[in-house]
Design an enzyme around this catalytic site. Sequence first.
Site, mmCIF file in Angstrom:
data_model
loop_
_atom_site.group_PDB
_atom_site.id
_atom_site.type_symbol
_atom_site.label_atom_id
_atom_site.label_comp_id
_atom_site.label_asym_id
_atom_site.label_seq_id
_atom_site.Cartn_x
_atom_site.Cartn_y
_atom_site.Cartn_z
ATOM 1 C CG HIS A 1 -10.137 16.757 1.751
ATOM 2 N ND1 HIS A 1 -10.934 17.102 2.860
ATOM 3 C CD2 HIS A 1 -10.904 15.664 1.283
ATOM 4 C CE1 HIS A 1 -11.958 16.684 2.637
ATOM 5 N NE2 HIS A 1 -12.178 15.751 1.707
ATOM 6 C CD GLU A 2 -10.390 13.664 -2.019
ATOM 7 O OE1 GLU A 2 -10.975 12.528 -1.699
ATOM 8 O OE2 GLU A 2 -11.287 14.909 -1.917
ATOM 9 C CG HIS B 1 -11.907 10.919 1.979
ATOM 10 N ND1 HIS B 1 -12.787 11.066 2.895
ATOM 11 C CD2 HIS B 1 -12.145 12.355 1.300
ATOM 12 C CE1 HIS B 1 -13.774 12.033 2.535
ATOM 13 N NE2 HIS B 1 -13.421 12.807 1.947
ATOM 14 C CG HIS C 1 -12.389 6.283 6.938
ATOM 15 N ND1 HIS C 1 -13.650 7.442 6.562
ATOM 16 C CD2 HIS C 1 -12.969 5.726 7.755
ATOM 17 C CE1 HIS C 1 -14.569 6.813 7.567
ATOM 18 N NE2 HIS C 1 -14.315 6.064 8.542
HETATM 19 ZN ZN ZN Z 1 -13.805 14.771 1.265
#
Ligand code: ZN
Length: 684
Positions: free
Chosen positions: A475-476, A479, A482
Amino acid sequence: MPMPSAVDLAAHPLTTWQGPLGLPDFTRIGDGDFSGVFDAALAAHEAEIEAISGNAETPTIENTLAALELGGEALDHVSSIFWCRAGAHTNEAIQALERDISPKMSRHFSAISMNERLFARIDELYQRRDALKLDAETLRVLEKTWKNFVRSGARLDAAGKKRLAAINEELSSLGTNFGQNLLADERDWALFLDEADIAGLPEFLKSAMAEAAEMRGQKGRYAVTLSRSIYEPFSTFSERRDLREIAFRAFTMRGQNGGATDNTAVVRDMLRLRAEKAKLLGYASYAALKLDDTMAKTPEAVHKLLDPVWEKALEKAASDQIELHRLAAEAGSNEEFAAWDWRFYQEKLRAEKFAFDESELKPYLQLDRIIDACFDVATKLFGISFEEKKGIATWHPDARVFIVRNADGSERGLFLADYFARPSKRSGAWMSALKSGYKLGDGSRPVIYNIMNFAKPPEGEAALLSVDEAKTLFHEFGHALHGMLTEVTWPSVAGTSVSRDFVELPSQLYEHWLTVPAVLEKHALHVRTGKPMPKALVDKMLAARTFGAGFATVEFTASALVDMAYHARPDAPEEPLRFEAETLEKLNMPDTIAMRHRTPHFGHIFAGDGYSAGYYSYMWSEVLDADAFAAFEETGDPFNPALAELLRKNIYAAGGSKDPEKLYTAFRGKMPSPEAMMAKRGLV
Ligand SMILES: [Zn+2]
């Protein structure tokens, strides 16, 4: 023009990053340096703003918008290091500075957004925006900037501006207090146990608890702490119902223990100030203000998503509870089924239904291999690669440094990661940037970091993750991608600078690749034998994915609904905790499930402003991520190159350069509906 103080910003290690790889030279940065550098950097930024707003020339994109975006570089540099330290490796000196700096920053940025001459120049550009024939990204940045000024009070009269500045400053201090109180409660509580008390606990948990006890000066014992990495498995595995109850009560009472660290009054004051702020700016509620620039746009749209999900989740949880109750009765418990029983019997039910338990999986989820898996998936999808550089000083010796390379070998940026829990780190997991990537001016390459709170293994042993922790890592890292893949021109729309309900799409979508069979086969290798996870175990793990969805959806959605209830009303409740209880009662919240974040420790919405009226965003993004991954599944290839390129271009590289609806549609060809998300959760 205010003169910078004695600090030379052009030479200081906090502002001129001359360490290895262009990082700050952390060996030359002392805690005592921050204060003076902040003051000088604030003064320098003020001087830049004065030069822009006092410019006698007609406003142009170059001399106004670009100058504004590129200004404050020294302040950006010192801030990014400081906030990294405040979250990942704090101490009393940093905490004292934090209390001092938060209101100063808030005052500084309030003054900029209320600078009338500056707004007049932006407004002039905005009124002429069609005649300027701008490219789409520049036009969007101009419109966003103009709107941000208005939302920050640029059109208020003098008294209104003054009041708004005072509110912002007070909110910023209260947010800091909230976070620090919570950290203190989490740090100060531990339940020390001995061999006789740890029946049922798997090895990984025992060693994490032994390490936590040793860190707190109780070598040879075991500590239950309020870190999720310990609390959740403890309540899942401990056969001692009395101890599970003690841990549950401590965990759910964080921030509500009376005394100096109690957050009740902090929350009450924050809600009052937020309601006042919304009214001042002409919005019906704080939620209306916050949602104005999101993809959802209104509280009604949020409820349209959450309400049907809530009903389905309640039904699912109720039917699950019947089964859990049956198991408890079979196990000879004649106590009333309680909130501290749920995880424990849910694990028993999982073992019964799927014939494996979490601790069977853990030896296959070695931290280092899962990091490799994150990198490997990014290489397959987007062509980038990672090279670790050892021996480079950062904010803490645990943090690791990687060079990120493009497919042609050229350097794209840096990725730093700090994986283990320690008392100086706040709880949770997050991504942030020391420097964001953009093309404007001389351009900037991204320096992105991830912070995790995995239990540190004893010296010489491999760190093992639970499935949830491995997901958090993906998940991280989503990010982080991104931030790292960004291709935009303007800093204010770079990387994760997108609306809150869109920002979790790249992260939640990335989680899907953890359980792609090819990824597990290659990277989920047993810590001792090196063998891949047996197919039967993989199948069971995949089949078990929707297991417990009733519980998880109820604990999440309850928090999201309470967040909306606080912020969608025009005023503020006198007694927030009573309002929390009343709201839950109206919702028919089961008393056997606690909110994932109760009010006094709901850091997402009170330790700062990040997710206030925005906790729903995770689920909003989940609607997007379920639908987006379905696009890959429909092609039969989880790494479909054509689709991966559309995904890179329109989602991971595009930042906030276009309206999120347009970006999503450009990738997928259509907007999503919640069905894929409900199906993914096993609610339909
Ligand atoms: Zn998040």
